[in-house]
Structures are given as C-alpha cells and as structure tokens.
Design an enzyme around this catalytic site. Structure first.
Site, PDB file in Angstrom:
ATOM      1  N   VAL A  14      -1.546  -9.911  -1.811  1.00  0.00           N
ATOM      2  CA  VAL A  14      -3.179  -9.518  -2.496  1.00  0.00           C
ATOM      3  C   VAL A  14      -3.264  -8.277  -3.375  1.00  0.00           C
ATOM      4  O   VAL A  14      -4.099  -8.502  -4.670  1.00  0.00           O
ATOM      5  CB  VAL A  14      -3.787  -8.601  -1.099  1.00  0.00           C
ATOM      6  CG1 VAL A  14      -5.276  -8.188  -1.425  1.00  0.00           C
ATOM      7  CG2 VAL A  14      -4.073  -9.797  -0.075  1.00  0.00           C
ATOM      8  N   VAL A  33       4.712   0.444  -7.155  1.00  0.00           N
ATOM      9  CA  VAL A  33       5.585  -0.540  -6.866  1.00  0.00           C
ATOM     10  C   VAL A  33       6.814   0.265  -6.169  1.00  0.00           C
ATOM     11  O   VAL A  33       7.281   1.009  -7.112  1.00  0.00           O
ATOM     12  CB  VAL A  33       5.742  -1.247  -8.024  1.00  0.00           C
ATOM     13  CG1 VAL A  33       6.852  -2.401  -7.613  1.00  0.00           C
ATOM     14  CG2 VAL A  33       4.500  -2.049  -8.505  1.00  0.00           C
ATOM     15  N   CYS A  70      -3.351  -1.378  -1.043  1.00  0.00           N
ATOM     16  CA  CYS A  70      -3.346  -2.522  -0.435  1.00  0.00           C
ATOM     17  C   CYS A  70      -2.077  -2.397   0.240  1.00  0.00           C
ATOM     18  O   CYS A  70      -1.487  -3.453   1.093  1.00  0.00           O
ATOM     19  CB  CYS A  70      -3.173  -3.868  -1.429  1.00  0.00           C
ATOM     20  SG  CYS A  70      -4.734  -3.974  -2.444  1.00  0.00           S
ATOM     21  N   ALA A  71      -1.107  -1.486  -0.106  1.00  0.00           N
ATOM     22  CA  ALA A  71       0.335  -1.613   0.344  1.00  0.00           C
ATOM     23  C   ALA A  71       0.208  -1.417   2.062  1.00  0.00           C
ATOM     24  O   ALA A  71      -0.658  -0.544   2.338  1.00  0.00           O
ATOM     25  CB  ALA A  71       0.912  -0.323  -0.142  1.00  0.00           C
ATOM     26  N   SER A 116      -7.515  -4.660   8.147  1.00  0.00           N
ATOM     27  CA  SER A 116      -7.039  -6.137   8.837  1.00  0.00           C
ATOM     28  C   SER A 116      -8.180  -6.322  10.004  1.00  0.00           C
ATOM     29  O   SER A 116      -8.802  -5.455  10.908  1.00  0.00           O
ATOM     30  CB  SER A 116      -5.665  -5.969   9.248  1.00  0.00           C
ATOM     31  OG  SER A 116      -5.682  -7.379  10.272  1.00  0.00           O
ATOM     32  N   TYR A 142       0.595  -3.595  15.115  1.00  0.00           N
ATOM     33  CA  TYR A 142      -0.097  -3.564  13.397  1.00  0.00           C
ATOM     34  C   TYR A 142      -1.483  -3.245  13.644  1.00  0.00           C
ATOM     35  O   TYR A 142      -2.093  -2.424  12.756  1.00  0.00           O
ATOM     36  CB  TYR A 142       0.116  -4.918  12.928  1.00  0.00           C
ATOM     37  CG  TYR A 142      -0.569  -5.280  11.733  1.00  0.00           C
ATOM     38  CD1 TYR A 142       0.141  -4.432  10.488  1.00  0.00           C
ATOM     39  CD2 TYR A 142      -1.396  -5.870  11.715  1.00  0.00           C
ATOM     40  CE1 TYR A 142      -0.811  -4.582   9.172  1.00  0.00           C
ATOM     41  CE2 TYR A 142      -2.319  -6.198  10.380  1.00  0.00           C
ATOM     42  CZ  TYR A 142      -1.591  -5.810   9.177  1.00  0.00           C
ATOM     43  OH  TYR A 142      -2.420  -5.748   7.989  1.00  0.00           O
TER      44      TYR A 142
END
Length: 320
Positions: A14, A33, A70-71, A116, A142
């Site tokens: 994503v 990153v 997004c991580a 999510s 999660y």
C-alpha cells in the site's frame, strides 16, 4: 502552496502505491523505510530507521504538512510469537502513537492512519454491512491493536491541533499483490479445479488504486478531519464471482466445482482452518456511504478494470 508528506511503510504494497501517487501529484515526500536494501521512488527523500517504535522522527517532521502512516505489523496466518498481542501492540499501538505525538509537537496539520476493517470484526450477516460508526468488535490481536491505535489517536487529537483521519480498508488487491490473492491467480492460471462454484457470500474488496485515491483525497479534504472511513470498490462479490471474473481477466476459464458451502466449512473445521473457511464462505461487506457523501468520493476504478491490472502484472512478473 507546496506540500510535504511524511510517509511510513513506503516499501510496502500500500505504501509504495501511495508514494507513487503523491510523487505524480507533485507532492514532496519523505519516506520512512526500515534500514536495508529497500529502494524507493526516485526523487523521494528516504528516512532509514531500525526500530519504528523508538525512532526519533522530530527533525524529519519539520515543515511536514501531513503524515500518511501505512507501516504496521500486519496480520499473519501462523504467528510464532509467544504473545502475539504484545508484539502487535509494540508496533501498531506504541509505534503509531510515538510517531503521532512527535508529529503533533512538530506542527503537522493532519495524520492519516491506515487501519483495518478487522477493527469492525471478522464478518457480516447476509444483507448487512459494516459502517464506519459501528461499535468495534475486533476478534484477533491484529484487529485489537489497530483499534487501540485508533483510540489513542482520537485521544491525542482531542487536545492537540493536529487532525486525525482513520481509514479502514478491506482486502486490498492490485498489481504485485501477494499471499492468498496471488495463489488464487496461480490456481486459475494453471486451470486447477477448485471446489468454490456454489458460494453465495458477499465480500467487499478494494483495489490498490481506489484505496490510494481515497488516501490522497482524505489527506487534504476539509471534511475528513477527525473522521473514520471505510473503503471498498463499491461492488461486493461472492467468492465464486471473484474467481470467475479473475479468470476472465487472466484469459482463462474458471474450473469451479459446485461443492456446497456447508461441506467446505465442515472440511475446513476438521483441518483446523476455520478462519480460512470464513474468508472463503463467509460474508464481509462494508457500507461506504459515509465516505461517498462526506468526501464526495467515488471509487475511480471498476472491479473488472482493477482485476485486469492485477492479472496483467501477474502475467508479466509473477507467472511461474
């Protein structure tokens, strides 16, 4: 006015899609990153880190207009952690709030959190859909971690000037997708007979392009401030329909055997694959009415066009 975005998860499925869109839109991007060989888009400022939840982001957040986060430690099928919830909390809750606090102190205007649908739950009843304002009912570590991160972000936004936007995607697919979706394409491409020809469920999916478009919209839209949104392609499919339309995109004929859903569920339960049977036979439908009306947003890519893009990439890069 120039815009600068701090993007996390830029090397992921994503995050990389978001990065390409931001660069195409002329936005200045700083991409976080994890230290290693991952390469990002040309012209993007790369921020390397080792431990997300302990990183000092402050100097990189100076002058940043918005954060797109997004991580995450993502959902895994066979987790080997002795305490999975603690492992998810470390990254998804502590890491998220650690970044958000530093962003708020740096004067970042808006924090977009990619959560999510698992915050809502694992499945819906026939004829019913999740909405963005439903009471959360996560059932796995999660989903719990994502819910707790959302709660922490809302609390932070209540006494800071930084706005928070929460987006809960359903299953995301597109060019370069991995895991079960990639396996499905391989099975269809090879003409393997599959026992999924009589499944009448309803599953919401979202193509990468549609999700990225909503993220780009929510990052700047005035009405998105401190709101939660669900996102999908706007068309639900049964597992049977998805397989047939994916096969068509691949230029194949789906060889689907009409095995009743109850038989598949029984077999999966006997094999200890209850969660798999839920994804194959159960429904998970979302209502994106709030997203459409509040943001005047419509998914720009149709399901069939998105499946064709995924199939094209598979044939060119993933076919074995």
């Amino acid at each position: 006015m120039s815009q600068s975005v701090f993007l996390t998860g830029a090397a992921g499925f994503v995050g990389s899609g978001v990065m390409r869109r931001l660069v195409a839109d002329g936005v200045s991007v700083k991409a976080a990153v994890r230290s290693g060989p991952d390469r990002v888009e040309d012209g993007v400022c790369t921020v390397r880190f080792d431990s997300f939840e302990a990183a000092d982001w402050r100097e990189h957040l100076v002058g940043v207009d918005s954060v797109v986060h997004c991580a995450a430690r993502v959902h895994v099928m066979n987790d080997t952690e002795t305490d999975p919830l603690a492992a998810f909390r470390k990254v998804n809750v502590e890491g998220t709030l650690h970044l958000a606090r530093q962003a708020a102190e740096a004067g970042v205007r808006r924090f977009v959190f990619i959560s999510s649908i698992k915050v809502n739950g694992e499945g819906t009843q026939p004829g019913k859909s999740y909405t963005a304002d439903d009471h959360p009912e996560p059932s796995d570590p999660y989903g719990v971690s994502k819910m707790e991160a959302e709660q922490g972000l809302r609390e932070l936004a209540s006494h800071k000037a930084m706005e928070v936007v929460i987006i809960r995607p359903v299953l995301v697919y597109g060019p370069g997708v991995k895991a079960n979706f990639l396996n499905m394409m391989r099975w269809l491409d090879k003409g393997i007979p599959l026992p999924f020809g009589a499944i009448n469920n309803a599953r919401s999916l979202v193509s990468l392009d549609n999700l990225v478009d909503l993220i780009a919209t929510a990052r700047v839209h005035p009405q998105a401030a401190n709101q939660t949104f669900l996102v999908s392609d706007g068309e639900d499919l049964s597992t049977t329909q998805l397989l047939r339309r994916m096969a068509k995109a691949l230029g194949k004929s789906a060889r689907l055997l009409p095995v009743p859903s109850w038989m598949l569920r029984c077999a999966a339960n006997l094999l200890g694959k209850r969660s798999l049977s839920q994804r194959l036979c159960g429904s998970l439908s979302v209502d994106i009415g709030k997203t459409r009306s509040l943001l005047q947003w419509t998914p720009p890519v149709s399901v069939d066009s998105a499946l064709e893009l995924a199939a094209k990439y598979y044939m060119e890069h993933e076919k074995q």
